[in-house]
Design a protein around this motif. Structure first.
Motif, PDB file in Angstrom:
ATOM      1  N   CYS A   1      12.563   1.684 -44.998  1.00  0.00           N
ATOM      2  CA  CYS A   1      12.175   0.272 -45.023  1.00  0.00           C
ATOM      3  C   CYS A   1      12.062  -0.233 -43.589  1.00  0.00           C
ATOM      4  O   CYS A   1      13.006  -0.096 -42.799  1.00  0.00           O
ATOM      5  CB  CYS A   1      13.218  -0.536 -45.787  1.00  0.00           C
ATOM      6  N   LEU A   2      10.918  -0.791 -43.245  1.00  0.00           N
ATOM      7  CA  LEU A   2      10.735  -1.362 -41.918  1.00  0.00           C
ATOM      8  C   LEU A   2      11.543  -2.656 -41.799  1.00  0.00           C
ATOM      9  O   LEU A   2      11.701  -3.393 -42.780  1.00  0.00           O
ATOM     10  CB  LEU A   2       9.255  -1.655 -41.667  1.00  0.00           C
ATOM     11  N   GLU A   3      12.048  -2.928 -40.610  1.00  0.00           N
ATOM     12  CA  GLU A   3      12.844  -4.138 -40.402  1.00  0.00           C
ATOM     13  C   GLU A   3      12.012  -5.398 -40.614  1.00  0.00           C
ATOM     14  O   GLU A   3      12.505  -6.406 -41.125  1.00  0.00           O
ATOM     15  CB  GLU A   3      13.439  -4.149 -38.989  1.00  0.00           C
ATOM     16  N   ASN A   4      10.741  -5.344 -40.215  1.00  0.00           N
ATOM     17  CA  ASN A   4       9.844  -6.492 -40.373  1.00  0.00           C
ATOM     18  C   ASN A   4       8.620  -6.095 -41.179  1.00  0.00           C
ATOM     19  O   ASN A   4       8.195  -4.942 -41.138  1.00  0.00           O
ATOM     20  CB  ASN A   4       9.396  -7.003 -38.993  1.00  0.00           C
ATOM     21  N   ASN A   5       8.056  -7.048 -41.911  1.00  0.00           N
ATOM     22  CA  ASN A   5       6.803  -6.807 -42.620  1.00  0.00           C
ATOM     23  C   ASN A   5       5.675  -6.842 -41.594  1.00  0.00           C
ATOM     24  O   ASN A   5       5.221  -7.906 -41.195  1.00  0.00           O
ATOM     25  CB  ASN A   5       6.580  -7.872 -43.701  1.00  0.00           C
ATOM     26  N   SER A   6       5.269  -5.666 -41.173  1.00  0.00           N
ATOM     27  CA  SER A   6       4.278  -5.545 -40.093  1.00  0.00           C
ATOM     28  C   SER A   6       2.887  -5.227 -40.604  1.00  0.00           C
ATOM     29  O   SER A   6       1.970  -5.011 -39.815  1.00  0.00           O
ATOM     30  CB  SER A   6       4.736  -4.463 -39.106  1.00  0.00           C
TER      31      SER A   6
END
Length: 196
Positions: free
Chosen positions: A11-16
């Motif tokens: 899971c990426l820390e931010n929705n990029s």
């Protein structure tokens, strides 16, 4: 994940956005072949097995398949999107016959790629980048993916996507203004006539 240790969740820390997520996923993935599956699309159980057999039989490094459109509830819209037996860079540039969740490629032969970071059309941009390394993407006639059409998705209003085509053609592929306008006009005609 509990049933198969090969499945990993990241899971990426931010929705990029999709492009960043795909690039990260490609970076983290292991194995000789790579395939793509968007969260709202569906693969039939035999998809990977059939496509891998096709690639090995015909000794191809890059492939895609036909697919079916379904609605938000998974009901068939009775529309099959066919692919072509093989497509090169110019063919994909003209009218991309590649469904993102149908693609499989040989990582050992082609390597890994960074997905161009644009909000929409980043999948097309990736195939064009890959076709600069591998001359053709080969298409299977078999329908091996269900593509979900959502009313409020980024691409549901097709003509809001035009600016992303312009970014793809001008900023990423560095096409001339005339050629970029031609490709956008061609795409608009296809959508107006509901050919694809």
């Amino acid at each position: 994940m509990k049933e198969d240790s090969r499945i990993k969740y990241f899971c990426l820390e931010n929705n990029s956005g999709a492009a960043v997520a795909r690039t990260k996923a490609m970076e983290l993935a292991n194995g000789e072949y790579m395939a793509f599956l968007d969260s709202d699309d569906i693969w039939p159980e035999e998809k990977l097995k059939k496509q891998l057999a096709f690639m090995k039989k015909h000794d191809v490094a890059f492939s895609c398949t036909a697919y079916e459109q379904i609605d938000e509830n998974g009901k068939s819209l009775n529309k099959i999107i066919k692919t072509v037996p093989k497509a090169d860079y110019n063919r994909v540039l003209l009218d991309c016959p590649v469904g993102n969740s149908t693609v499989m490629y040989n990582v050992e032969k082609m390597g890994k790629f960074e997905v161009p970071n644009i909000r929409k059309r980043n999948d097309d941009a990736l195939w064009l980048r890959m076709l600069k390394k591998e001359k053709y993407i080969y298409g299977m006639k078999s329908v091996l993916m269900k593509y979900r059409i959502r009313q409020n998705s980024i691409s549901s209003n097709k003509f809001k996507v035009i600016k992303y085509h312009w970014i793809l053609y001008r900023n990423i592929e560095h096409l001339s203004i005339v050629r970029s306008v031609f490709h956008i006009a061609y795409w608009c005609v296809i959508k107006l006539l509901k050919i694809k």
